[in-house]
Design an enzyme around this catalytic site. Structure first.
Site, PDB file in Angstrom:
ATOM      1  NE  ARG A 204      -2.242   1.955   3.443  1.00  0.00           N
ATOM      2  CZ  ARG A 204      -2.885   2.373   4.543  1.00  0.00           C
ATOM      3  NH1 ARG A 204      -4.099   1.922   4.821  1.00  0.00           N
ATOM      4  NH2 ARG A 204      -2.319   3.229   5.370  1.00  0.00           N
TER       5      ARG A 204
ATOM      6  CE1 TYR B 192      -5.822  10.182   3.872  1.00  0.00           C
ATOM      7  CE2 TYR B 192      -5.371   7.832   3.876  1.00  0.00           C
ATOM      8  CZ  TYR B 192      -5.665   8.991   3.192  1.00  0.00           C
ATOM      9  OH  TYR B 192      -5.783   8.953   1.833  1.00  0.00           O
TER      10      TYR B 192
ATOM     11  CG  ASP C 216      -7.134   3.552   3.331  1.00  0.00           C
ATOM     12  OD1 ASP C 216      -8.240   3.977   2.945  1.00  0.00           O
ATOM     13  OD2 ASP C 216      -6.929   3.112   4.477  1.00  0.00           O
TER      14      ASP C 216
ATOM     15  CG  HIS D  96      -8.517   6.789   6.347  1.00  0.00           C
ATOM     16  ND1 HIS D  96      -8.997   7.345   7.493  1.00  0.00           N
ATOM     17  CD2 HIS D  96      -7.951   5.621   6.715  1.00  0.00           C
ATOM     18  CE1 HIS D  96      -8.716   6.547   8.519  1.00  0.00           C
ATOM     19  NE2 HIS D  96      -8.092   5.488   8.063  1.00  0.00           N
TER      20      HIS D  96
ATOM     21  CD  GLU E 118      -8.373   0.575   2.866  1.00  0.00           C
ATOM     22  OE1 GLU E 118      -7.220   0.248   2.508  1.00  0.00           O
ATOM     23  OE2 GLU E 118      -8.705   0.709   4.054  1.00  0.00           O
TER      24      GLU E 118
ATOM     25  CD  GLU F 252     -10.178   0.874   7.428  1.00  0.00           C
ATOM     26  OE1 GLU F 252      -9.399   0.251   6.701  1.00  0.00           O
ATOM     27  OE2 GLU F 252      -9.860   1.870   8.076  1.00  0.00           O
TER      28      GLU F 252
ATOM     29  NE  ARG G 131      -9.789  -2.101   3.950  1.00  0.00           N
ATOM     30  CZ  ARG G 131      -8.694  -2.660   4.469  1.00  0.00           C
ATOM     31  NH1 ARG G 131      -8.189  -3.736   3.916  1.00  0.00           N
ATOM     32  NH2 ARG G 131      -8.129  -2.127   5.538  1.00  0.00           N
TER      33      ARG G 131
ATOM     34  CD  GLU H  93      -4.679  -2.782   6.631  1.00  0.00           C
ATOM     35  OE1 GLU H  93      -5.860  -2.960   6.952  1.00  0.00           O
ATOM     36  OE2 GLU H  93      -4.131  -1.668   6.645  1.00  0.00           O
TER      37      GLU H  93
ATOM     38  CD1 TRP I 152      -8.092  11.804  10.779  1.00  0.00           C
ATOM     39  CD2 TRP I 152      -8.518   9.643  11.168  1.00  0.00           C
ATOM     40  NE1 TRP I 152      -6.888  11.146  10.870  1.00  0.00           N
ATOM     41  CE2 TRP I 152      -7.112   9.820  11.110  1.00  0.00           C
ATOM     42  CE3 TRP I 152      -9.023   8.358  11.390  1.00  0.00           C
ATOM     43  CZ2 TRP I 152      -6.208   8.779  11.270  1.00  0.00           C
ATOM     44  CZ3 TRP I 152      -8.130   7.311  11.561  1.00  0.00           C
ATOM     45  CH2 TRP I 152      -6.720   7.511  11.495  1.00  0.00           C
TER      46      TRP I 152
END
Ligand code: EZ4
Ligand code: CO
Length: 414
Positions: A159, A171, A222, A224, A248, A274, A295, A351, A414
């Site tokens: 990643r 992040y 990612d 996020h 992601e 996630e 995820r 991951e 976030w």
């Protein structure tokens, strides 16, 4: 009541002890440990980053007392008891608590059967579990240097995250090379976010990475939850020439329908989930084939008994698994997830963020890394235990995830 036939003698599978262990070997982890009258014990991860004590309280005050005396073999009934029986359904705290109990019970069942968990689930479907590591740096060059390092360690998938020019912190970019811990302060710290500054940097990062690393390696990114659907469509399109393995969490996913728009605009594979905690968070995404990888992982989505339903629904719709595996998921989650990954037919990738030496010492485990893959090992159960004496030497420390604001002060994701 339990489901034992009336008059049957108390059996050795009865649960006689169930407790919560909170420990902070570098970061906080919550663990459930369950033991049967026959002396078999199992553990499950109950860590919810920044909300650890809420899960610990839910377990101690409401869940664990109801476990005593139940038959540890009745995993499904126990799951349903805590899900349906609570009346208040779903949510990260509840589903994390249920997950920990569920994984501990599967650990016990596999140990009792004398089998590694993957065998009990249906047997190995592959030789190893491909994992991705995390290359991150303040600049594109630093990220690429890290990616080379991961390649040298044998990783087949990496990643890529880099700092954004003009933003102080973001992040996914850590101060440490191998470890990443975003929960950095008792009260949430504030970061500033700008989509306009971020968007142009990612294609540059991927272009440089393909030039430096070639086309053999899988590259992931990612977002996020930071973009709107149309911005996500644009980023996906801009990344297509560099063939990312996945993009992601490109937009917040409360509105599952919004992924229709992203899908119409890009062939970049999408990974989501996630922060999901049940199949209901992902049902439309999977039914309509709006994503490529799901995820959700065991600890935050009800454990093996629930995540296998998500995986089966995903299999019917050509969606593969790509479980969350950040450092805030304990080795107990990682171990169980690896057994699941080795078995599940529609596995995609796992991951893998390494834990610190202190964490590894508190959670002795059977899984091993070799040539970009993890193997869960062949110990009965899920192969992860907790050293309670050592755990007790690392007391809980309050730590929150950061929050994000736009440059004008508006609260953001976030
Ligand atoms: O920020 O697990 O893909 N991985 C991630 C993670 C999350 C943390 C939050 O606790 O996005 O690093
Ligand atoms: Co993520």
């Amino acid at each position: 009541m339990t489901l034992d036939r009336a008059g049957s003698a108390p059996n050795k599978h009865a649960i006689v002890d169930a407790r919560v262990i909170v420990t902070c070997p570098g970061r906080n982890f919550v663990t459930v440990r369950i033991e049967t009258r026959g002396g078999v014990h199992g553990i499950g991860d109950a860590t919810l980053n920044g909300r650890e004590l809420a899960v610990a309280s839910y377990l101690t005050d409401h869940v664990l007392p109801c476990l005593i005396g139940r038959d540890a073999r009745q995993i499904e009934d126990i799951w349903q008891f805590f899900y349906r029986g609570a009346y208040w359904r779903r949510g990260p705290v509840t589903m994390t608590a249920i997950a920990a109990v569920d994984v501990a019970l599967w650990d016990i069942k596999a140990k009792t059967a004398g089998m590694p968990l993957y065998d009990l689930l249906g047997g190995a479907s592959r030789r190893g579990v491909m994992v991705y590591g995390h290359a991150n740096g303040g600049t594109i060059d630093e990220t690429i240097e890290q990616a080379r390092h991961y390649r040298a360690m044998g990783y087949k998938a990496i990643r890529l995250q880099s700092g954004v020019p003009g933003l102080a912190a973001t992040y996914g970019v850590s101060r440490d090379k191998l470890f990443y811990e975003p929960a950095d302060s008792a009260r949430p710290t504030e970061q500033v976010w700008s989509t306009a500054k971020y968007l142009p940097t990612v294609p540059k990062l991927f272009e440089a990475a393909r030039e430096a690393l070639g086309w053999e390696v899988h590259l992931l990114h990612d977002v996020h939850h930071r973009l709107t659907p149309i911005e996500a469509g644009r980023l996906g399109k801009d990344l297509e020439p560099f063939r990312p393995f996945w993009l992601e969490d490109c937009t917040p996913a409360e509105n599952q329908e919004s992924f229709r728009l992203i899908r119409q605009h890009t062939t970049t594979p999408l990974a989501v989930g996630e922060v999901f905690n049940s199949v209901w968070d992902a049902k439309q995404l999977i039914d309509e084939q709006l994503i490529d990888y799901i995820r959700t992982t065991l600890v935050h989505a009800g454990g093996i008994s629930h995540v296998r339903r998500i995986a089966h629904l995903a299999e019917l719709n050509n969606v593969r698994t790509g479980f969350h595996g950040a450092t805030d998921l304990s080795p107990a989650c990682m171990g169980a997830a690896l057994h699941f990954d080795l078995w599940v037919p529609n596995f995609g990738i796992q991951e893998y963020m390494r834990h610190t030496a202190e964490t590894d010492a508190v959670f002795p485990h059977a899984y091993t890394f070799d040539q970009g893959e993890l193997h869960p090992g062949d110990a009965p159960g899920h192969g992860v235990d907790i050293d309670e004496k050592l755990a007790a030497t690392f007391p809980y420390r309050a730590a929150s995830l950061p929050i994000s604001r736009l440059e004008d002060g508006t609260m953001s994701d976030w």
